[in-house]
Every structure is written in structure tokens, then in C-alpha cells.
Design a protein around this motif. Structure first.
Motif, mmCIF file in Angstrom:
data_model
loop_
_atom_site.group_PDB
_atom_site.id
_atom_site.type_symbol
_atom_site.label_atom_id
_atom_site.label_comp_id
_atom_site.label_asym_id
_atom_site.label_seq_id
_atom_site.Cartn_x
_atom_site.Cartn_y
_atom_site.Cartn_z
ATOM 1 N N SER A 1 0.832 -1.206 0.000
ATOM 2 C CA SER A 1 0.000 0.000 0.000
ATOM 3 C C SER A 1 0.865 1.255 0.000
ATOM 4 N N ILE A 2 1.553 1.476 -1.101
ATOM 5 C CA ILE A 2 2.458 2.623 -1.209
ATOM 6 C C ILE A 2 1.691 3.940 -1.224
ATOM 7 N N THR A 3 0.461 3.915 -1.774
ATOM 8 C CA THR A 3 -0.303 5.163 -1.898
ATOM 9 C C THR A 3 -0.916 5.620 -0.585
ATOM 10 N N LEU A 4 -0.952 4.749 0.410
ATOM 11 C CA LEU A 4 -1.521 5.121 1.710
ATOM 12 C C LEU A 4 -0.514 5.924 2.521
ATOM 13 N N SER A 5 -1.033 6.866 3.272
ATOM 14 C CA SER A 5 -0.172 7.617 4.183
ATOM 15 C C SER A 5 0.141 6.743 5.398
ATOM 16 N N TYR A 6 1.128 7.188 6.183
ATOM 17 C CA TYR A 6 1.489 6.422 7.362
ATOM 18 C C TYR A 6 0.380 6.435 8.404
ATOM 19 N N VAL A 7 -0.418 7.490 8.415
ATOM 20 C CA VAL A 7 -1.551 7.540 9.343
ATOM 21 C C VAL A 7 -2.588 6.489 8.965
ATOM 22 N N GLU A 8 -2.895 6.401 7.659
ATOM 23 C CA GLU A 8 -3.849 5.391 7.197
ATOM 24 C C GLU A 8 -3.309 3.978 7.416
ATOM 25 N N LEU A 9 -2.022 3.811 7.186
ATOM 26 C CA LEU A 9 -1.414 2.498 7.381
ATOM 27 C C LEU A 9 -1.427 2.106 8.854
ATOM 28 N N LEU A 10 -1.147 3.080 9.719
ATOM 29 C CA LEU A 10 -1.187 2.828 11.155
ATOM 30 C C LEU A 10 -2.604 2.472 11.606
ATOM 31 N N ALA A 11 -3.596 3.183 11.055
ATOM 32 C CA ALA A 11 -4.987 2.891 11.400
ATOM 33 C C ALA A 11 -5.386 1.489 10.956
ATOM 34 N N THR A 12 -4.926 1.073 9.779
ATOM 35 C CA THR A 12 -5.225 -0.273 9.285
ATOM 36 C C THR A 12 -4.631 -1.340 10.201
ATOM 37 N N ASN A 13 -3.388 -1.133 10.610
ATOM 38 C CA ASN A 13 -2.752 -2.083 11.520
ATOM 39 C C ASN A 13 -3.450 -2.123 12.874
ATOM 40 N N MET A 14 -3.902 -0.979 13.329
ATOM 41 C CA MET A 14 -4.607 -0.924 14.603
ATOM 42 C C MET A 14 -5.942 -1.664 14.533
ATOM 43 N N ILE A 15 -6.593 -1.600 13.372
ATOM 44 C CA ILE A 15 -7.850 -2.334 13.196
ATOM 45 C C ILE A 15 -7.598 -3.840 13.306
ATOM 46 N N PHE A 16 -6.526 -4.317 12.660
ATOM 47 C CA PHE A 16 -6.148 -5.726 12.783
ATOM 48 C C PHE A 16 -5.919 -6.088 14.249
ATOM 49 N N LEU A 17 -5.144 -5.262 14.926
ATOM 50 C CA LEU A 17 -4.782 -5.538 16.317
ATOM 51 C C LEU A 17 -6.009 -5.524 17.214
ATOM 52 N N THR A 18 -6.905 -4.575 16.994
ATOM 53 C CA THR A 18 -8.116 -4.473 17.810
ATOM 54 C C THR A 18 -9.027 -5.673 17.602
ATOM 55 N N ALA A 19 -9.159 -6.102 16.340
ATOM 56 C CA ALA A 19 -10.012 -7.262 16.055
ATOM 57 C C ALA A 19 -9.487 -8.511 16.751
ATOM 58 N N ILE A 20 -8.175 -8.709 16.710
ATOM 59 C CA ILE A 20 -7.587 -9.867 17.382
ATOM 60 C C ILE A 20 -7.805 -9.779 18.885
ATOM 61 N N TRP A 21 -7.619 -8.592 19.437
ATOM 62 C CA TRP A 21 -7.800 -8.413 20.887
ATOM 63 C C TRP A 21 -9.242 -8.706 21.299
ATOM 64 N N ILE A 22 -10.210 -8.281 20.499
ATOM 65 C CA ILE A 22 -11.619 -8.506 20.827
ATOM 66 C C ILE A 22 -11.931 -10.001 20.876
ATOM 67 N N PHE A 23 -11.480 -10.727 19.850
ATOM 68 C CA PHE A 23 -11.800 -12.151 19.798
ATOM 69 C C PHE A 23 -10.998 -12.961 20.819
ATOM 70 N N GLU A 24 -9.750 -12.582 21.029
ATOM 71 C CA GLU A 24 -8.938 -13.313 21.997
ATOM 72 C C GLU A 24 -9.357 -13.029 23.437
ATOM 73 N N SER A 25 -9.925 -11.862 23.679
ATOM 74 C CA SER A 25 -10.353 -11.516 25.039
ATOM 75 C C SER A 25 -11.736 -12.051 25.372
ATOM 76 N N ASN A 26 -12.431 -12.588 24.370
ATOM 77 C CA ASN A 26 -13.725 -13.221 24.621
ATOM 78 C C ASN A 26 -13.483 -14.524 25.378
ATOM 79 N N ARG A 27 -13.891 -14.584 26.625
ATOM 80 C CA ARG A 27 -13.559 -15.725 27.476
ATOM 81 C C ARG A 27 -14.164 -17.021 26.949
ATOM 82 N N LYS A 28 -15.352 -16.929 26.383
ATOM 83 C CA LYS A 28 -16.001 -18.145 25.877
ATOM 84 C C LYS A 28 -15.239 -18.714 24.690
ATOM 85 N N LEU A 29 -14.729 -17.827 23.825
ATOM 86 C CA LEU A 29 -13.993 -18.289 22.663
ATOM 87 C C LEU A 29 -12.579 -18.704 23.034
ATOM 88 N N SER A 30 -11.929 -17.905 23.886
ATOM 89 C CA SER A 30 -10.530 -18.169 24.202
ATOM 90 C C SER A 30 -10.350 -19.390 25.101
#
Length: 224
Positions: free
Chosen positions: A118-147
């Protein structure tokens, strides 16, 4: 001769492109940071599989540099699809990869491709994309029933209990014999000659301690 003069001379001789080099290093640092956070704090904290820790880290580095350095050939979309096809064919011959490990592998490859391509994305957009990945993983991993839900393969010797009308008896017998809080059972292969059946037992882990049994302890093929 000062440093600025040296850099200017190197740029003129096409020895080094400062902008491209800085972009490479910054994107690699960003990718390495988020991949490490995912592997260390989400995957490894539960599974304790150092072999996959090693595998995921090196695959992330390999995919990132492969995508980034070949991206200048102007075949970005086709190259990305081709790489995904190649990785889809790859099989680990030593053991089959569990679903959780395969999911993390696909996620890490996807994140590395995004950060490199994603060369055309700014570093802010790239950081936001990575944070979305990280947040999604945290949500599912922190679900006690699933984890806390794990599974085991069980070679069961009472095939009279595998009938649909005996499901309650099957669950109760497995709970007593294993001492686990079993919530679901799937019936696989049945061997009437030896009066055995292969069961996949889903249970709630009693504590939050890591559980890596799914990917390590499996019945030999001679017993299936």
C-alpha cells in the motif's frame, strides 16, 4: 567531505535512493512492530508454541521484503494474487497445521502484504489499518467463551453411546472419564471391528493457562 555531500553523490550515481530506503525501513519497522505484538501478546501467550513463533516471524519478514522489493515491477495486483496462490499450496510435511495457527499465518501474511504494497496510503492510514487488525484480534482473543474453548481427539471404546438418542449419556461418560467440562462432541470414524469411534471433544479449559495440546498431541495414523 561531510555526510550530506556523500549522500548527494550516492544519489547522483544511483547507489542509494534515500527516500525509497527510508520508506522501506519505516514500513518494515511498522510491520515488524505489529506482527511482533500479534505473535507475542496474542498467539504465544495462549499456545506457547515457540516453533510457530519462529515460523510466523520469518514468514512475515520474507513476505514483506518480497512484496515491497518486487512491487516496483508494476505487477502489484497480479503478484499479490500469485503469492497468495503459492502460499495456499504450501503444506507443512511434518504435521498438519491446526486451524488457529493457520488463521494467524494467513493474518500475518495479509498484514505484511498490506504494509508492503500500500504505497499510496499515508502512514496515518497504514497505522490505522494495523490498529484495526490488532483491535479485532484483541476482541476475539479476550472473549472468554472463545478463548477458553479447546478440543481433543478421543479414541472412544463405547460405541453404543454414539447413537443420537444416547448423546446425554455420551457427554456424561466423557465428563466423568476425562474430568473436563465438555460442551460438544463430534463423531468421526467408527470401527465396528474394534468397537471404537473417533471423537472430537470440545471443552472449556478450567483456567486461563495456555493450552497447546491441539497442535502437539494427536493419535498416530495407525490408530485412526
Amino acid at each position: 567531505m561531510d555526510a550530506s555531500t556523500i549522500m548527494t553523490t550516492m544519489e547522483r550515481w544511483n547507489i542509494i535512493d534515500v527516500n525509497d530506503t527510508l520508506q522501506l525501513l519505516m514500513r518494515f519497522a511498522l510491520n515488524a512492530l505489529f506482527v511482533w505484538l500479534i505473535i507475542h501478546f496474542f498467539y504465544y501467550r495462549k499456545s506457547r508454541r515457540m516453533d510457530y513463533y519462529f515460523t510466523f516471524s520469518l514468514i512475515s519478514i520474507s513476505v514483506f521484503f518480497l512484496i515491497f522489493l518486487l512491487g516496483s515491477v508494476k505487477i502489484k495486483v497480479g503478484m499479490a494474487l500469485g503469492l497468495f496462490a503459492i502460499f495456499g499450496i504450501i503444506r507443512y510435511r511434518t504435521e498438519s497445521m491446526p486451524v488457529r495457527e493457520m488463521t494467524y499465518l494467513f493474518l500475518i501474511i495479509s498484514l505484511s502484504v498490506i504494509n508492503a504494497l500500500s504505497i499510496t496510503l499515508s502512514y496515518v492510514e497504514l497505522l490505522a489499518t494495523n490498529m484495526i487488525f490488532l483491535t479485532a484480534i484483541w476482541i476475539f482473543e479476550s472473549n472468554r467463551k472463545l478463548s477458553r474453548l479447546s478440543c481433543k481427539l478421543v479414541l472412544y471404546d463405547r460405541i453404543d453411546y454414539i447413537k443420537p438418542e444416547c448423546r446425554d449419556k455420551l457427554l456424561e461418560d466423557l465428563k466423568q472419564r476425562t474430568g473436563l467440562n465438555i460442551v460438544n462432541v463430534e463423531i468421526g470414524a467408527i470401527n465396528f471391528l474394534q468397537d471404537t469411534a473417533m471423537l472430537k471433544v470440545y471443552y472449556e479449559t478450567p483456567t486461563d493457562e495456555p493450552n497447546s495440546v491441539d497442535g502437539v498431541m494427536k493419535l498416530p495414523k495407525t490408530e485412526l
